[in-house]
Design an enzyme around this catalytic site. Structure first.
Site: not given
Ligand code: NAD
Ligand code: UGA
Length: 435
Positions: A26, A150, A259, A320
């Protein structure tokens, strides 16, 4: 693993737990420092113990130095953020492209470069183009492998996914990806191989469908309030139909998080760019946006239509339960609506208080749920943390100024609230019609 945020860190820790050797990289030196000292930069249940065990066994390490980690890797995962671009809502791909440039300079021998970040269709093509432009000698196969975990259940979701989606254009990537996920394949998690563009679109289609499902039940909840029906029973009644399914039918204050809001917006933008507008998702976005302020107004209505000078306690600030993530949390808008109407707001969250302080101004923070309720004219449950599900109602009533609970997650029953002398308002159940 490039990016050690919610996705990169969980994926890195779980891959290490499968037996692979993983370096989480990172650019944020504070994050890496914390990780090296055994401190998790995010709250995710079970993550600290799993990380500690894999560091101890020598399979997991953390670094700010991308080049050596990439040079020795068979597969490099890009898991950096793709937030909404200011102005038009499209995904900001600058972090992904910056990572691709750095990777291009560091690869050594055949390497599979995997985009795990959620990226619009066609991004893999651009990542590949960038790598070839920066380093024409680089021998890479660029793959799409979206993540479906999630927050709050991330380890379980990662280790027991419904499916793994892998989008490839270069057949050499298939055995490498198969090997990376082999432990899960043995657990019978289906791997779906598609083209790269299809894989990228699957991710947005999945998130948008789920966002639409939640928004659907939220609108049904509003109708339930007007016709004296119960949304929880409607959800059960339709959810038992396997074609519909019971998940993601919990009515509430609107979806939030890092997301759904950004991904629905990005998909809408992509579809508009290709002149194939997605009206259902455009409406989902608009309905969900309006809902968050409407929930603030619901609280105001429950308080008799005027909250000027009144003290409102808010239980749950994260978007959440089981996360400290405040990104696009409905609590932010609800609290703003209450403050705009002159309320004095205080809040409590088991894990998200520190992050909440950074994004919400002009409110105070309490040390626990009862402290939050003390002297309050109303208490609002915004996030359904387990510890808010079985509050001592006698104690709660004794500390509040007026016994009013607005339960935006339907965790309580009206009869038990009435028995304890509370005025009670929830979402989409008989007796909830206020506005
Ligand atoms: P985040 O902001 O928590 O983490 C991203 C990290 O990448 C940060 O720590 C940042 O410092 C680092 N970073 C940025 N540029 C960099 C570089 N050039 N080299 C090394 N590190 C670098 O983001 P996140 O929530 O983990 O989401 C990441 C991706 O995954 C997004 O596209 C998001 O949509 C996707 N995603 C997130 C979730 C989730 O639940 N948060 C679930 C599925 C998919
Ligand atoms: C969501 C998806 O569920 C994951 O599959 C996906 O990987 C992720 O986004 C992503 O792309 O980052 P997340 O955002 O962590 O995951 O949480 P969820 O459990 O999906 O909830 C999202 C929002 O919907 C929350 O605000 C939650 O309270 C709301 N929600 C969820 C409702 O209001 N009702 C429901 O029945 C379910």
């Amino acid at each position: 693993m490039i990016g050690a945020g919610y996705v990169g860190l969980v994926s890195g820790v779980c891959f290490a737990d499968f037996g692979h050797e993983v370096v989480c990289v990172d650019t944020d030196a504070k994050k890496i420092d914390a990780l090296k000292n055994g401190r998790m930069p995010i709250f995710e249940p079970g993550l600290d113990a799993l990380a500690e065990a894999n560091v101890r066994d020598g399979r997991l390490s953390f670094s700010t130095d991308l080049a050596p980690a990439v040079a020795s890797a068979d597969a490099v995962f890009i898991a950096v953020g793709t937030p909404s671009r200011r102005g038009d809502g499209f995904a900001d791909l600058s972090y992904v492209y910056a990572a691709a440039r750095e990777i291009a300079l560091a690869v050594d021998g055949f390497t599979v470069v995997v985009t795990k970040s959620t990226v619009p269709v066609g991004t893999g093509d651009e990542v590949e183009r960038i790598i070839r432009e920066v380093n024409p000698q680089a021998d890479v196969a660029v793959v799409s492998n979206p993540e479906f975990l999630r927050e709050g259940a991330a380890i379980e979701d990662f280790k027991r996914p419904d499916r793994i989606v892998v989008g490839i254009e270069d057949e050499r990537a298939r055995p490498v990806m198969g090997e990376v996920y082999r432990p899960l394949y043995l657990n019978q998690a289906p791997i779906l191989y598609t083209t790269r563009r299809t894989s990228e679109l699957i991710k947005y289609a999945a998130n948008s469908f789920l966002a639409m499902k939640i928004t659907f039940i939220n609108e049904i909840a509003d109708l339930c309030e007007k016709v004296n029906a119960n949304v929880q029973e409607v959800a059960r009644g339709i959810g038992l139909d396997n074609r519909i399914g019971s998940k993601f039918l919990h009515a509430g204050p609107g979806y939030g998080g890092s997301c759904f809001p950004k991904d629905t917006l990005a998909l809408v933008k992509t579809a508009q760019d290709y002149d194939r507008p997605l009206r259902l998702i455009e409406t989902t976005v608009a309905v969900n946006d309006r809902r968050k302020r409407a929930m603030g107004r619901k609280v105001i209505a429950a308080c008799g239509g005027d909250v000027r000078g009144k003290v409102i306690g808010v239980l749950g600030l994260a978007f959440k339960p089981n996360t400290d993530d405040m990104r696009d949390s409905p609590a932010i808008t609800i609290i703003q609506t209450l403050k705009d109407a002159g309320a004095i707001v205080r809040g409590y969250d088991p894990e998200a208080m520190e992050n909440a302080r950074d994004v919400i101004e002009g409110m105070s923070f309490s040390s626990g749920p009862y402290e939050c309720a003390e002297g309050a004219d109303g208490l609002v449950v915004v996030t359904e943390w387990n510890q808010f599900r079985a509050l001592d109602l006698t104690r709660l009533k004794s500390v509040m100024k007026s016994p009013l609970i607005v339960d935006l997650r339907n965790v309580y029953r009206r009869d038990e609230m009435s028995r304890h002398g509370f005025q009670y308002v929830s979402v989409g159940r008989p007796g909830d019609d206020l506005i």
